[in-house]
Design a protein around this motif. Structure first.
Motif, PDB file in Angstrom:
ATOM      1  N   GLU A 102       0.838  -1.201   0.000  1.00 53.06           N
ATOM      2  CA  GLU A 102       0.000   0.000   0.000  1.00 53.06           C
ATOM      3  C   GLU A 102       0.875   1.253   0.000  1.00 53.06           C
ATOM      4  OE1 GLU A 102      -2.454  -0.561   3.444  1.00 53.06           O
ATOM      5  OE2 GLU A 102      -3.766  -2.002   2.442  1.00 53.06           O
ATOM      6  N   SER A 103       1.936   1.231   0.811  1.00 49.33           N
ATOM      7  CA  SER A 103       2.840   2.386   0.865  1.00 49.33           C
ATOM      8  C   SER A 103       3.555   2.575  -0.469  1.00 49.33           C
ATOM      9  CB  SER A 103       3.882   2.203   1.973  1.00 49.33           C
ATOM     10  OG  SER A 103       3.264   2.178   3.227  1.00 49.33           O
ATOM     11  N   SER A 104       3.949   1.467  -1.086  1.00 52.60           N
ATOM     12  CA  SER A 104       4.630   1.548  -2.380  1.00 52.60           C
ATOM     13  C   SER A 104       3.696   2.135  -3.433  1.00 52.60           C
ATOM     14  CB  SER A 104       5.094   0.169  -2.842  1.00 52.60           C
ATOM     15  OG  SER A 104       6.088  -0.315  -1.975  1.00 52.60           O
ATOM     16  N   GLU A 105       2.431   1.699  -3.439  1.00 52.09           N
ATOM     17  CA  GLU A 105       1.467   2.247  -4.392  1.00 52.09           C
ATOM     18  C   GLU A 105       1.265   3.736  -4.151  1.00 52.09           C
ATOM     19  OE1 GLU A 105      -2.169  -0.041  -4.319  1.00 52.09           O
ATOM     20  OE2 GLU A 105      -1.103  -1.899  -4.753  1.00 52.09           O
ATOM     21  N   THR A 106       1.147   4.101  -2.887  1.00 53.21           N
ATOM     22  CA  THR A 106       0.977   5.517  -2.558  1.00 53.21           C
ATOM     23  C   THR A 106       2.199   6.305  -3.014  1.00 53.21           C
ATOM     24  OG1 THR A 106      -0.359   4.941  -0.626  1.00 53.21           O
ATOM     25  CG2 THR A 106       0.593   7.150  -0.659  1.00 53.21           C
ATOM     26  N   LEU A 107       3.380   5.743  -2.747  1.00 57.46           N
ATOM     27  CA  LEU A 107       4.621   6.413  -3.161  1.00 57.46           C
ATOM     28  C   LEU A 107       4.676   6.551  -4.678  1.00 57.46           C
ATOM     29  CD1 LEU A 107       7.405   7.601  -2.477  1.00 57.46           C
ATOM     30  CD2 LEU A 107       8.299   5.249  -2.529  1.00 57.46           C
ATOM     31  N   MET A 108       4.252   5.517  -5.397  1.00 58.60           N
ATOM     32  CA  MET A 108       4.275   5.583  -6.871  1.00 58.60           C
ATOM     33  C   MET A 108       3.320   6.669  -7.371  1.00 58.60           C
ATOM     34  SD  MET A 108       5.725   2.400  -8.540  1.00 58.60           S
ATOM     35  CE  MET A 108       4.592   2.221  -9.812  1.00 58.60           C
ATOM     36  N   HIS A 109       2.138   6.751  -6.781  1.00 59.27           N
ATOM     37  CA  HIS A 109       1.186   7.789  -7.194  1.00 59.27           C
ATOM     38  C   HIS A 109       1.757   9.185  -6.913  1.00 59.27           C
ATOM     39  CE1 HIS A 109      -2.046   5.148  -8.360  1.00 59.27           C
ATOM     40  NE2 HIS A 109      -2.095   4.566  -7.150  1.00 59.27           N
ATOM     41  N   VAL A 110       2.350   9.322  -5.739  1.00 57.85           N
ATOM     42  CA  VAL A 110       2.937  10.627  -5.382  1.00 57.85           C
ATOM     43  C   VAL A 110       4.073  10.969  -6.336  1.00 57.85           C
ATOM     44  CG1 VAL A 110       4.286  11.855  -3.623  1.00 57.85           C
ATOM     45  CG2 VAL A 110       2.259  10.539  -2.955  1.00 57.85           C
ATOM     46  N   LEU A 111       4.946   9.996  -6.625  1.00 57.09           N
ATOM     47  CA  LEU A 111       6.066  10.252  -7.532  1.00 57.09           C
ATOM     48  C   LEU A 111       5.579  10.595  -8.941  1.00 57.09           C
ATOM     49  CD1 LEU A 111       8.631   7.485  -6.486  1.00 57.09           C
ATOM     50  CD2 LEU A 111       8.737   9.950  -6.020  1.00 57.09           C
ATOM     51  N   LYS A 112       4.562   9.904  -9.441  1.00 55.37           N
ATOM     52  CA  LYS A 112       4.024  10.199 -10.760  1.00 55.37           C
ATOM     53  C   LYS A 112       3.420  11.592 -10.794  1.00 55.37           C
ATOM     54  CE  LYS A 112       3.049   5.472 -12.277  1.00 55.37           C
ATOM     55  NZ  LYS A 112       2.011   4.486 -12.618  1.00 55.37           N
ATOM     56  N   ARG A 113       2.656  11.900  -9.759  1.00 57.75           N
ATOM     57  CA  ARG A 113       2.018  13.228  -9.695  1.00 57.75           C
ATOM     58  C   ARG A 113       3.080  14.321  -9.622  1.00 57.75           C
ATOM     59  NH1 ARG A 113      -1.257  13.041  -4.942  1.00 57.75           N
ATOM     60  NH2 ARG A 113       0.506  13.947  -3.882  1.00 57.75           N
ATOM     61  N   GLU A 114       4.091  14.138  -8.806  1.00 54.29           N
ATOM     62  CA  GLU A 114       5.156  15.139  -8.667  1.00 54.29           C
ATOM     63  C   GLU A 114       5.951  15.252  -9.967  1.00 54.29           C
ATOM     64  OE1 GLU A 114       5.870  17.313  -6.180  1.00 54.29           O
ATOM     65  OE2 GLU A 114       4.010  16.590  -5.272  1.00 54.29           O
TER      66      GLU A 114
END
Length: 126
Positions: A102-114
Motif C-alpha cells: 500500500e505504501s509503495s502504491e501511494t509512493l508511486m502515485h505521489v512520484l508520478k504526480r510530482e
C-alpha cells in the motif's frame, strides 16, 4: 420264636431301633480323595500362575504404551505451539507486506504526480 436279629415274629422294629449303617469310607478311600483334591488344587494353582503371568505381561505392555502415549502427547503439544508461532509470524509478515505494498502504491502515485507537476513546470518555463 426269635429271629437272628432278636425280633420275634415278622415285625420290623421302628427305624430308631434299627442299627445305623456304617460309613462305607475306609481310611484309604479318604486319603485317596484328599490326594485327588490336592492334585486338583495344584492344577488350579498352576493355572493361576499362568494367568497371573499373562496379566503381568499385559499390564507391563499397558504401562509401556501409556509412556509412549504421554511422550506422543508432549511432542504433539510442542508441535502445535510451533505451528501456532509460525501462523502468527506468517500473519504478521503478510500484514506488514500488505502495508508495504500500500505504501509503495501511494509512493508511486505521489512520484508520478510530482513528476508530472515538475514536467508541467519545466514545460511552462521553456
Amino acid at each position: 420264636m426269635a429271629d437272628d436279629d432278636g425280633n420275634s415274629g415278622g415285625q420290623v422294629p421302628p427305624r430308631s431301633a434299627r442299627a445305623k449303617p456304617k460309613p462305607r469310607f475306609h481310611n484309604e478311600d479318604l486319603v485317596s480323595l484328599i490326594d485327588d483334591l490336592k492334585m486338583k488344587r495344584d492344577a488350579v494353582g498352576k493355572e493361576i500362575e499362568i494367568e497371573s503371568a499373562k496379566r503381568d505381561d499385559i499390564q507391563s505392555k499397558i504401562d509401556e504404551e501409556k509412556q509412549r502415549l504421554q511422550h506422543c502427547e508432549c511432542r504433539l503439544s510442542k508441535l502445535h505451539q510451533s505451528n501456532d508461532a509460525f501462523t502468527r509470524m506468517i500473519d504478521e509478515a503478510e500484514a506488514a507486506y500488505t502495508k508495504i505494498q500500500e505504501s509503495s502504491e501511494t509512493l508511486m502515485h505521489v512520484l508520478k504526480r510530482e513528476s508530472k507537476s515538475i514536467q508541467k513546470d519545466l514545460a511552462g518555463h521553456i
